[in-house]
Design a protein around this motif. Structure first.
Motif, PDB file in Angstrom:
ATOM      1  N   ILE A   1       0.853  -1.216   0.000  1.00 35.73           N
ATOM      2  CA  ILE A   1       0.000   0.000   0.000  1.00 35.73           C
ATOM      3  C   ILE A   1       0.876   1.249   0.000  1.00 35.73           C
ATOM      4  O   ILE A   1       1.849   1.347   0.741  1.00 35.73           O
ATOM      5  CB  ILE A   1      -0.924   0.001   1.243  1.00 35.73           C
ATOM      6  N   LYS A   2       0.510   2.187  -0.851  1.00 33.04           N
ATOM      7  CA  LYS A   2       1.301   3.431  -0.936  1.00 33.04           C
ATOM      8  C   LYS A   2       0.452   4.651  -0.571  1.00 33.04           C
ATOM      9  O   LYS A   2       0.894   5.789  -0.721  1.00 33.04           O
ATOM     10  CB  LYS A   2       1.828   3.610  -2.368  1.00 33.04           C
ATOM     11  N   SER A   3      -0.803   4.413  -0.156  1.00 30.66           N
ATOM     12  CA  SER A   3      -1.605   5.587   0.219  1.00 30.66           C
ATOM     13  C   SER A   3      -2.195   5.400   1.602  1.00 30.66           C
ATOM     14  O   SER A   3      -2.620   4.296   1.988  1.00 30.66           O
ATOM     15  CB  SER A   3      -2.749   5.790  -0.787  1.00 30.66           C
ATOM     16  N   LEU A   4      -2.172   6.480   2.357  1.00 30.81           N
ATOM     17  CA  LEU A   4      -2.664   6.454   3.730  1.00 30.81           C
ATOM     18  C   LEU A   4      -4.169   6.174   3.751  1.00 30.81           C
ATOM     19  O   LEU A   4      -4.675   5.462   4.609  1.00 30.81           O
ATOM     20  CB  LEU A   4      -2.351   7.807   4.371  1.00 30.81           C
ATOM     21  N   ALA A   5      -4.861   6.694   2.751  1.00 32.72           N
ATOM     22  CA  ALA A   5      -6.320   6.492   2.683  1.00 32.72           C
ATOM     23  C   ALA A   5      -6.613   5.008   2.528  1.00 32.72           C
ATOM     24  O   ALA A   5      -7.460   4.437   3.233  1.00 32.72           O
ATOM     25  CB  ALA A   5      -6.870   7.274   1.507  1.00 32.72           C
ATOM     26  N   LYS A   6      -5.837   4.352   1.660  1.00 25.86           N
ATOM     27  CA  LYS A   6      -6.032   2.902   1.421  1.00 25.86           C
ATOM     28  C   LYS A   6      -5.732   2.135   2.701  1.00 25.86           C
ATOM     29  O   LYS A   6      -6.440   1.223   3.101  1.00 25.86           O
ATOM     30  CB  LYS A   6      -5.091   2.461   0.289  1.00 25.86           C
ATOM     31  N   LEU A   7      -4.681   2.570   3.381  1.00 30.69           N
ATOM     32  CA  LEU A   7      -4.308   1.898   4.634  1.00 30.69           C
ATOM     33  C   LEU A   7      -5.437   2.026   5.640  1.00 30.69           C
ATOM     34  O   LEU A   7      -5.801   1.069   6.320  1.00 30.69           O
ATOM     35  CB  LEU A   7      -3.038   2.528   5.211  1.00 30.69           C
ATOM     36  N   GLU A   8      -6.031   3.217   5.674  1.00 32.80           N
ATOM     37  CA  GLU A   8      -7.110   3.461   6.641  1.00 32.80           C
ATOM     38  C   GLU A   8      -8.305   2.573   6.312  1.00 32.80           C
ATOM     39  O   GLU A   8      -8.967   2.043   7.205  1.00 32.80           O
ATOM     40  CB  GLU A   8      -7.515   4.942   6.609  1.00 32.80           C
TER      41      GLU A   8
END
Ligand SMILES: OCc1cccc(Br)n1
Length: 446
Positions: free
Chosen positions: A248-255
């Motif tokens: 994962i490279k995006s914080l939104a995706k991680l969230e």
């Protein structure tokens, strides 16, 4: 006791052989494998680099500290299978102590903080520039020593500390002319890993090992990473899910995956918010694959990389909240980074940013009459007393030789102590850039 040892070996050991008349076998004049000499030109570049390390540390209000290069081996013995352990430059000293040349500086810092105990008030902001060692099989032809700049903040649990450290490195890069178009920071948190492993009921004590294995991603084949992860007891599903999250490279995706209630997402969001407010958000990016190769990190981790992808990590660091307590100290939060002296020089070369650093002496002083060598030394001491650098010609040399040396050492002025001038308490001065020359009284020489 090392002196005693040396003496005892001389007393009891082989008598030193008398000096032989014939020429000795020429010694190997190269430094030991994997180590470097610093002749004047290289030393000027190193001093320039370290001066920038020190100036940034000063701007951030950090105090300089240092520790022995030689430490107890126990300081670096951690179970988690780190590369740094495999390459420890360690030995048993003459007192039968297990010692090691330090491979990193953070454990020494932790040791000193514990040693200082209550006598130091928190937060501590310490920096150091120190030589670190590893014994790597020369098959890979890599260096065995490098100098590392470290900045550490001890006693601050919030990510404002990590934000401050990353910003210090950003300022360092900017001072050297390196921009966010040249380099960036990959930022993540070990808490991401922790939260994933908990989902799969992976025991906490495997956490360090899993981090070390994941840090090998990109350095060894993915199948080998998977195999090593399974060897810790992780199921195929857990390995698959873990690798999925690590991409994962995006914080939104991680969230989306971890939810917004966990500490990992909260810490990272706060860090990115601080970067936004401080004005360096274009320098950092979330990248879940960043774990760093040291077992003791517990939270935010980051590493500096060159955007062209030609070089290995430029620097790296993170939060290590449990290191002090693992050494028997109090449970004090801490974070820091290490910045090596070699990769940055490769980057500066790549970018054409190496500085022109020439040697310069203000004065070259000589006497043309051997009887006036003492007088020349007096002139030199007067100028040195005024804070001026002087290359004093120490043997009687022809003027042609003196001019050649003056050019070599980039001297500004040539001061000649001549017989007739000296009798009138005068010296001859030649400004080497213009050729202008004049006589001046000794006490008016400035
Ligand atoms: O960055 C790891 C490391 C540690 C000690 C010496 C050298 Br060269 N490199």
């Amino acid at each position: 006791d090392s002196v005693g040892d040396a003496t005892s070996s001389r007393r009891s050991g082989s008598p030193s052989s008398p000096p032989t008349a014939d020429v000795q076998q020429k010694i190997d004049v190269n430094p030991p494998k994997g180590t470097r000499d610093f002749p004047p030109e290289e030393m000027r570049l190193r001093n320039w680099l370290f001066q920038n390390f020190r100036e940034v540390s000063r701007l951030f209000g950090f105090e300089e500290v240092d520790f022995p290069v030689l430490e107890s081996e126990a300081l670096f013995i951690r179970k988690a299978g780190e590369e740094i352990r495999d390459q420890l430059y360690c030995f048993e000293d003459r007192g039968n102590r297990r010692v090691a040349l330090r491979p990193e500086l953070t454990p020494s810092l932790a040791r000193l903080v514990i040693q200082k105990g209550k006598s130091v008030s928190l937060p501590l902001k310490w920096f150091t520039v120190g030589q670190c060692w590893r014994y790597e099989r020369m098959t890979r032809g890599r260096r065995r020593e490098h100098y590392q700049w470290n900045m550490d903040i001890v006693g601050v649990s919030g990510v404002t500390a990590e934000a401050e450290l990353i910003y210090a490195i950003v300022m360092f890069f900017k001072r050297l002319g390196i921009t966010e178009l040249d380099v960036g920071f990959k930022v993540s948190s070990r808490k991401v890993l922790q939260e994933i492993l908990r989902c799969y009921n992976i025991p906490e004590n495997l956490f360090g090992n899993v981090c070390i294995i994941i840090d090998k991603m990109g350095k060894i084949a993915l199948d080998d990473v998977k195999r090593e992860l399974k060897s810790t007891g992780m199921s195929d599903e857990a390995v698959g899910q873990l690798l999925e999250v690590l991409s994962i490279k995006s914080l939104a995706k991680l969230e989306e995956i971890l939810g917004s209630s966990g500490e990992a997402v909260a810490d990272l969001k706060q860090l990115f918010s601080f970067a936004e407010k401080t004005g360096y958000s274009e320098w950092i990016q979330f990248d879940a694959s960043v774990v760093r190769g040291l077992a003791y990190y517990t939270g935010i981790v980051f590493e500096g990389f060159d955007r062209e992808g030609k070089l290995r990590a430029i620097c790296g660091g993170g939060r290590y909240d449990k290191l002090l307590s693992t050494f028997g100290g109090d449970d004090i939060p801490a974070c820091g980074f290490g910045f090596g002296d070699a990769i940055i020089v490769e980057l500066l070369k790549e970018k054409g940013l190496l500085p022109e650093l020439s040697f310069q002496v203000e004065n070259i002083v000589c006497s043309l009459d051997p009887d006036l060598q003492g007088a020349a030394a007096l002139v030199a001491s007067i100028l040195r007393g005024k804070g001026q650098s002087v290359d004093l010609v120490l043997e009687s040399k022809p003027l042609k030789w003196v001019f050649k040396r003056a050019a070599k050492i980039n001297a500004c002025r040539l001061i000649l102590v001549g017989t007739s001038e000296w009798q009138r308490s005068m010296v001859a001065v030649k400004i080497l850039s213009t050729g202008e020359q004049y006589e001046t009284k000794l006490d008016e020489l400035d």
